[in-house]
Design a protein around this motif. Structure first.
Motif, PDB file in Angstrom:
ATOM      1  N   GLN A 207      -8.372   0.833  -8.305  1.00  0.00           N
ATOM      2  CA  GLN A 207      -9.555   0.396  -7.562  1.00  0.00           C
ATOM      3  C   GLN A 207     -10.087   1.481  -6.634  1.00  0.00           C
ATOM      4  OE1 GLN A 207      -8.331  -3.213  -5.647  1.00  0.00           O
ATOM      5  NE2 GLN A 207      -8.314  -4.407  -7.544  1.00  0.00           N
ATOM      6  N   GLU A 208      -9.220   2.390  -6.193  1.00  0.00           N
ATOM      7  CA  GLU A 208      -9.664   3.490  -5.337  1.00  0.00           C
ATOM      8  C   GLU A 208      -9.728   4.751  -6.180  1.00  0.00           C
ATOM      9  OE1 GLU A 208      -7.729   3.869  -1.552  1.00  0.00           O
ATOM     10  OE2 GLU A 208      -7.263   1.724  -1.470  1.00  0.00           O
ATOM     11  N   GLU A 209     -10.949   5.182  -6.472  1.00  0.00           N
ATOM     12  CA  GLU A 209     -11.180   6.273  -7.422  1.00  0.00           C
ATOM     13  C   GLU A 209     -10.497   7.574  -7.001  1.00  0.00           C
ATOM     14  OE1 GLU A 209     -14.941   8.580  -9.567  1.00  0.00           O
ATOM     15  OE2 GLU A 209     -15.271   6.907  -8.198  1.00  0.00           O
ATOM     16  N   HIS A 210     -10.437   7.842  -5.691  1.00  0.00           N
ATOM     17  CA  HIS A 210      -9.889   9.128  -5.244  1.00  0.00           C
ATOM     18  C   HIS A 210      -8.404   9.264  -5.563  1.00  0.00           C
ATOM     19  CE1 HIS A 210      -8.787   6.571  -1.801  1.00  0.00           C
ATOM     20  NE2 HIS A 210      -7.833   7.447  -1.581  1.00  0.00           N
ATOM     21  N   ASN A 211      -7.683   8.138  -5.747  1.00  0.00           N
ATOM     22  CA  ASN A 211      -6.261   8.218  -6.094  1.00  0.00           C
ATOM     23  C   ASN A 211      -6.064   8.963  -7.413  1.00  0.00           C
ATOM     24  OD1 ASN A 211      -5.285   6.874  -3.831  1.00  0.00           O
ATOM     25  ND2 ASN A 211      -5.462   4.849  -4.793  1.00  0.00           N
TER      26      ASN A 211
ATOM     27  N   ARG B 296     -12.573   6.540 -15.650  1.00  0.00           N
ATOM     28  CA  ARG B 296     -12.577   7.449 -14.510  1.00  0.00           C
ATOM     29  C   ARG B 296     -11.891   8.781 -14.848  1.00  0.00           C
ATOM     30  NH1 ARG B 296     -11.423   3.134  -9.565  1.00  0.00           N
ATOM     31  NH2 ARG B 296     -13.527   2.233  -9.603  1.00  0.00           N
TER      32      ARG B 296
ATOM     33  N   GLY C 131       0.787  -1.227   0.000  1.00  0.00           N
ATOM     34  CA  GLY C 131       0.000   0.000   0.000  1.00  0.00           C
ATOM     35  C   GLY C 131       0.819   1.276   0.000  1.00  0.00           C
TER      36      GLY C 131
ATOM     37  N   ARG D 222      -4.375  -2.320  -8.626  1.00  0.00           N
ATOM     38  CA  ARG D 222      -4.735  -2.032  -7.236  1.00  0.00           C
ATOM     39  C   ARG D 222      -4.956  -0.530  -7.030  1.00  0.00           C
ATOM     40  NH1 ARG D 222      -1.066  -4.675  -5.328  1.00  0.00           N
ATOM     41  NH2 ARG D 222      -2.142  -6.523  -4.555  1.00  0.00           N
ATOM     42  N   PHE D 223      -4.141   0.263  -7.674  1.00  0.00           N
ATOM     43  CA  PHE D 223      -4.232   1.713  -7.511  1.00  0.00           C
ATOM     44  C   PHE D 223      -5.548   2.265  -8.068  1.00  0.00           C
ATOM     45  CE2 PHE D 223      -3.234   6.095  -8.920  1.00  0.00           C
ATOM     46  CZ  PHE D 223      -2.796   6.628  -7.724  1.00  0.00           C
TER      47      PHE D 223
ATOM     48  N   PRO E  18      -0.867   4.915  -2.257  1.00  0.00           N
ATOM     49  CA  PRO E  18      -1.700   5.970  -1.653  1.00  0.00           C
ATOM     50  C   PRO E  18      -0.903   6.920  -0.754  1.00  0.00           C
ATOM     51  CG  PRO E  18      -2.820   3.859  -1.535  1.00  0.00           C
ATOM     52  CD  PRO E  18      -1.417   3.574  -1.975  1.00  0.00           C
TER      53      PRO E  18
END
Length: 573
Positions: free
Chosen positions: A488-492, A530, A449, A485-486, A452
């Motif tokens: 998968q989290e939209e805010h990144n 996205r 991780g 993996r990165f 992030p």
């Protein structure tokens, strides 16, 4: 009888001072007259302290010596007149020879006076150190005071010598960079002044050795006078004080050597006197005391200074320096721990064999331990540990594997999240450099991780930290599973796109690195969708208009993907 001898001594001393003064105006044979002044100064110091004799025999010897001194000094005065008038009766060679004879006689007189003192026939009832000159004292008064001190050092007993050394240390300790008159007199004007102090370093009297070590250390505090100590033979005695002296004397000797070896010319002197072995032994005998802490700090500084010479560095390693320093990494004294880390890194720099030996000594595990969350180590210790780890492990695949296996990545991630500002900046530098040297590390960092946390550092106050975080992100994005993996989290993605605002002050290099990372991410359909849907897509478009190459490529891919979506919608209807 006593009064008569005192009158003779006073007359001899007056004649000597007169000859010293007049000799400065002699222009012929300057080197020989300089030598004569040295002999006169030494002799006068001994005569100044002459008091009384305890026996008729010694009184007679002293009277005979004073007569001989007076005759020799008068002869020297005659030679000074002949040189000043350039009246070379018998020629220059004869005059040169006559000067040599007088110099030899003066040396003989000094030896005879030493013999009389050694016999115990003279007492020192008048040998009281003069009062220290006031703040506004003249240079001559200061010089006279220093000469008086050194006369007691030359012929005084243990008690008198210690009193003289106490006076010497008092005036030397008051000196500053802008006012070093006493130091200049002692180190630059006194005949054999530094040489006498060097000889006293090996005194069997504990108090004398401690006070002399302090005086020598004080002189080395003035850079312009350090150069006179090594030629006077100070290195060997200082090393012997470190080996056998008291804790106080060792501390002063360590400071003196530390300052002297800042000049690389003195490195060979330390090595030639057996200093490497002795200094390493001192480091290996750490006992945790406060004085030991200061001593080891000085010793490590000396060893590091002299290790700049390649031959000495190799000898140091052969003598077990790496094992000694690896042991110091576990020291309870953080200052010594930090110095050991720094020194080991300096030894291993651009030397793979030493790096392997450091790793083999278990140093990596110790360094990783310093980074533990519950470690008492300061921020500085953690920063130095990170730099040392980079030196030892970032150039070898096997060392990187050992490093990962030791739990380093968990510690590094913790520092990125919770470390103080300076530690976080050091941690992101380490993360970025590790990404560049190991694909195995990039995969493991993505799994843990890191991405992030690196994104959050893109908003750090320090521009260098932002750029380094962007560099690390770009490297991690080169691994496919990290990209998945990165995304998968939209805010990144949104945070990166927002940070690309052309109006925001940000290093161009950082923007280019972030664009490279985004370009790699566009191989993912979800990432492209996205990006198209993001309210910050306009930042990409503006950068494309500003001729950022990767921004144009990203826009092209996003446009192609949007067209595909439109066509897919038509075909599906």
């Amino acid at each position: 009888m006593i009064e008569m001898e005192e009158e003779k001594e006073g007359e001899a001393s007056r004649l000597i001072n007169s000859l010293i003064s007049s000799s400065h105006s002699v222009r012929s044979f300057p080197a020989k007259w300089h030598s004569m002044r040295d002999k006169l100064e030494k002799l006068n110091s001994g005569l100044t302290a002459v008091s009384t004799s305890t026996s008729t025999e010694e009184t007679g010897r002293l009277s005979e010596l004073l007569q001989a001194v007076t005759a020799t000094v008068n002869e020297g005065r005659s030679l000074a007149d002949r040189c000043s008038n350039e009246y070379y009766d018998g020629g220059k060679l004869q005059l040169r020879s006559d000067i040599d004879v007088v110099v030899s006689r003066l040396e003989l007189h000094s030896k005879r006076l030493d013999e009389i003192y050694a016999s115990g026939g003279l007492t020192h009832s008048r040998s009281i150190v003069l009062s220290k000159p006031g703040v506004r004292a003249s240079r001559d008064d200061m010089r006279l005071y220093v000469k008086d001190i050194f006369s007691r050092l030359r012929i005084g007993g243990s008690e008198l010598r210690c009193r003289a050394l106490a006076s010497l240390n008092e005036i030397l300790s008051e000196e500053g960079d802008d006012d070093k008159k006493y130091v200049s007199i002692v180190a630059g004007e006194m005949a054999d002044g530094v040489g006498l102090l060097v000889s006293l370093l090996e005194s069997g009297d504990l108090d004398t050795q401690e006070a002399t070590s302090e005086a020598v250390a004080t002189i080395t505090g003035f850079e312009c006078y350090r150069g006179v100590l090594a030629p006077a033979g100070a290195v060997g005695p200082l090393i012997r004080v470190l080996e056998t002296g008291s804790e106080v004397a060792k501390g002063s000797a360590g400071r003196a050597l530390r300052r002297m070896t800042a000049n690389s010319d003195n490195s060979w002197s330390v090595s030639a006197q057996g200093g490497v072995t002795s200094l390493l032994k001192l480091c290996d005998d750490e006992d945790g005391g406060a004085s030991c802490k200061e001593l080891i700090a000085s010793v490590l500084a000396v060893l590091k200074d002299i290790s700049r010479v390649g031959e000495i560095k190799r000898f140091m390693v052969e003598q077990g320096a790496i094992a000694v320093l690896a042991k110091l990494l576990r020291s309870k004294e953080e200052a010594n721990q930090i110095q050991a880390m720094d020194f080991l890194a300096a030894l291993a720099f651009e030397d793979e064999s030493i790096k392997q030996r450091v790793v083999g000594e278990g140093a990596v595990e110790t360094l990783v331990g310093i980074l533990q969350p519950d470690s008492r180590g300061s921020s500085k210790a953690k920063e130095v540990a990170l730099r040392a780890i980079e030196t030892f492990c970032f150039t070898s695949a096997s060392s990187v594997s050992i490093l990962i296996g030791s739990g380093f990545l968990d510690r590094l991630l913790f520092l990125l999240r919770y470390g103080e500002v300076s530690v976080r900046e050091s941690a992101v530098r380490s993360a970025s450099r590790l990404c560049l040297v190991s694909k195995e590390a990039r995969k493991a960092m993505g799994d843990l991780g890191f991405m992030p946390e690196l994104v959050s550092l893109l908003e750090a106050r320090c521009f260098e930290a932002r750029e380094t975080a962007a560099e690390a992100l770009c490297s991690l994005a080169s691994v496919r599973r990290n990209r998945r993996r990165f995304v998968q989290e939209e805010h990144n993605l949104n945070r990166i796109l927002r940070l690309l605002d052309p109006e925001e002050e940000k290093p161009v290099a950082a923007k280019k690195l972030l664009l490279s990372a985004l370009l790699a991410l566009t191989d993912s359909n979800s990432a492209r969708r996205r990006m198209v849907a993001s309210e910050y897509r306009k930042n990409l478009e503006k950068l494309a208009d500003d001729d950022f190459g990767d921004a144009k490529k990203i826009i092209k891919r996003l446009s192609s993907n949007r067209l595909k979506d439109i066509l897919y919608g038509i075909w599906s209807s």
